[in-house]
Design a protein around this motif. Structure first.
Motif, mmCIF file in Angstrom:
data_model
loop_
_atom_site.group_PDB
_atom_site.id
_atom_site.type_symbol
_atom_site.label_atom_id
_atom_site.label_comp_id
_atom_site.label_asym_id
_atom_site.label_seq_id
_atom_site.Cartn_x
_atom_site.Cartn_y
_atom_site.Cartn_z
ATOM 1 N N THR A 59 0.752 -1.254 0.006
ATOM 2 C CA THR A 59 0.023 -0.062 0.053
ATOM 3 C C THR A 59 0.868 1.283 -0.064
ATOM 4 N N ALA A 60 0.495 2.265 -0.726
ATOM 5 C CA ALA A 60 1.251 3.439 -0.818
ATOM 6 C C ALA A 60 0.228 4.678 -0.681
ATOM 7 N N LEU A 61 0.934 5.748 -0.049
ATOM 8 C CA LEU A 61 0.162 6.984 0.148
ATOM 9 C C LEU A 61 0.984 7.890 -1.011
ATOM 10 N N VAL A 62 -0.147 8.311 -1.967
ATOM 11 C CA VAL A 62 0.362 8.927 -3.047
ATOM 12 C C VAL A 62 -0.123 10.597 -2.778
ATOM 13 N N HIS A 63 1.121 11.301 -3.031
ATOM 14 C CA HIS A 63 0.893 12.646 -2.767
ATOM 15 C C HIS A 63 1.562 13.514 -3.966
ATOM 16 N N PRO A 64 0.752 14.725 -4.228
ATOM 17 C CA PRO A 64 1.123 15.331 -5.488
ATOM 18 C C PRO A 64 1.960 16.630 -5.020
ATOM 19 N N ILE A 65 3.213 16.538 -5.748
ATOM 20 C CA ILE A 65 4.302 17.479 -5.114
ATOM 21 C C ILE A 65 4.290 18.647 -6.601
ATOM 22 N N PRO A 66 4.038 19.875 -6.140
ATOM 23 C CA PRO A 66 4.135 20.820 -6.974
ATOM 24 C C PRO A 66 5.597 21.117 -7.831
ATOM 25 N N LYS A 67 5.533 21.304 -9.139
ATOM 26 C CA LYS A 67 6.896 21.404 -9.822
ATOM 27 C C LYS A 67 6.756 23.222 -9.707
ATOM 28 N N LYS A 68 7.697 23.700 -10.573
ATOM 29 C CA LYS A 68 7.790 25.185 -10.533
ATOM 30 C C LYS A 68 6.608 25.458 -11.512
ATOM 31 N N GLY A 69 6.049 26.845 -11.002
ATOM 32 C CA GLY A 69 5.345 27.318 -12.201
ATOM 33 C C GLY A 69 3.933 27.267 -11.519
ATOM 34 N N ASP A 70 2.998 27.343 -12.396
ATOM 35 C CA ASP A 70 1.304 27.784 -12.106
ATOM 36 C C ASP A 70 0.845 26.473 -11.219
ATOM 37 N N SER B 240 -1.118 19.608 -14.697
ATOM 38 C CA SER B 240 0.196 19.077 -15.178
ATOM 39 C C SER B 240 1.449 19.737 -14.583
ATOM 40 N N ASN B 241 1.295 20.551 -13.662
ATOM 41 C CA ASN B 241 2.516 21.097 -13.145
ATOM 42 C C ASN B 241 2.682 20.374 -11.595
ATOM 43 N N TYR B 242 2.323 19.118 -11.568
ATOM 44 C CA TYR B 242 2.639 18.320 -10.427
ATOM 45 C C TYR B 242 3.167 16.929 -10.817
ATOM 46 N N ARG B 243 4.110 16.531 -9.946
ATOM 47 C CA ARG B 243 4.520 15.134 -9.903
ATOM 48 C C ARG B 243 4.073 14.516 -8.672
ATOM 49 N N PHE B 244 3.909 12.916 -8.719
ATOM 50 C CA PHE B 244 3.381 12.205 -7.705
ATOM 51 C C PHE B 244 4.620 11.539 -7.081
ATOM 52 N N ILE B 245 4.348 11.320 -5.891
ATOM 53 C CA ILE B 245 5.306 10.498 -4.983
ATOM 54 C C ILE B 245 4.402 9.419 -4.267
ATOM 55 N N ALA B 246 4.890 8.202 -4.244
ATOM 56 C CA ALA B 246 4.511 7.070 -3.373
ATOM 57 C C ALA B 246 5.094 7.103 -2.180
ATOM 58 N N ILE B 247 4.441 6.998 -1.009
ATOM 59 C CA ILE B 247 5.180 6.789 0.171
ATOM 60 C C ILE B 247 4.777 5.417 0.501
ATOM 61 N N THR B 248 5.801 4.584 0.811
ATOM 62 C CA THR B 248 5.310 3.196 1.095
ATOM 63 C C THR B 248 5.876 2.782 2.543
#
Length: 154
Positions: free
Chosen positions: A64-75, A80-88
């Motif tokens: 199981t993972a907790l998925v969190h959006p991390i904002p990139k630079k910009g708006d 589309s300005n987010y990347r996602f990380i999975a915390i396991t």
């Protein structure tokens, strides 16, 4: 490669190397607890890892993972300005680290990793790759694009 060996020493070493500033996984166990209790937890986790590995079964809670959006630079209003990380789970990360360490040692000792492998290779970096590519480009320009070793002017 021989079987992966889980030793108390290797498990304790990984526990002690945990970054206490990282997030807890879905199980809520913070890394500071695992790091602080490493001497007491290493024997128990070693037995658990051995058992899991021998059965070929990983606990569902480790998948199981907790998925969190991390904002990139910009708006920040642009999705589309987010990347996602999975915390396991940290337990699965500790087990993976022990396995990965032995696998990488085996691959390196038996020269099964290309000398041109830079990513995920101990002692190598993107800077090393850039140095190598720059060297190759200079060689190509100096030889006017001809294969190396062929004299220019023929």
């Amino acid at each position: 490669m021989q079987e992966v060996l889980f030793t108390q020493r290797s498990v304790r070493k990984v526990l002690l190397s945990l970054d206490v500033n990282k997030s807890s996984g879905p199980d809520g166990v913070p890394p500071i607890v695992l790091k602080t209790c490493a001497p007491e937890l290493a024997p128990v986790l070693t037995r658990l890892f051995r058992y899991s590995y021998s059965l070929g079964i990983v606990p569902n809670s480790w998948k199981t993972a907790l998925v969190h959006p991390i904002p990139k630079k910009g708006d920040r209003s642009d999705p589309s300005n987010y990347r996602f990380i999975a915390i396991t789970s940290l337990f699965s990360k500790v087990m993976e680290t022990v396995i990965n360490s032995q696998l990488m040692r085996y691959l390196e000792d038996h020269q099964l990793i290309s000398d041109r492998q830079y990513g995920f290779h101990r002692g190598r970096s993107a800077g090393d790759l850039l140095d190598y590519l720059t060297h190759r480009w200079v060689e190509a320009v100096e030889s006017k694009g001809l294969p190396l070793g062929i004299p220019v002017g023929r």
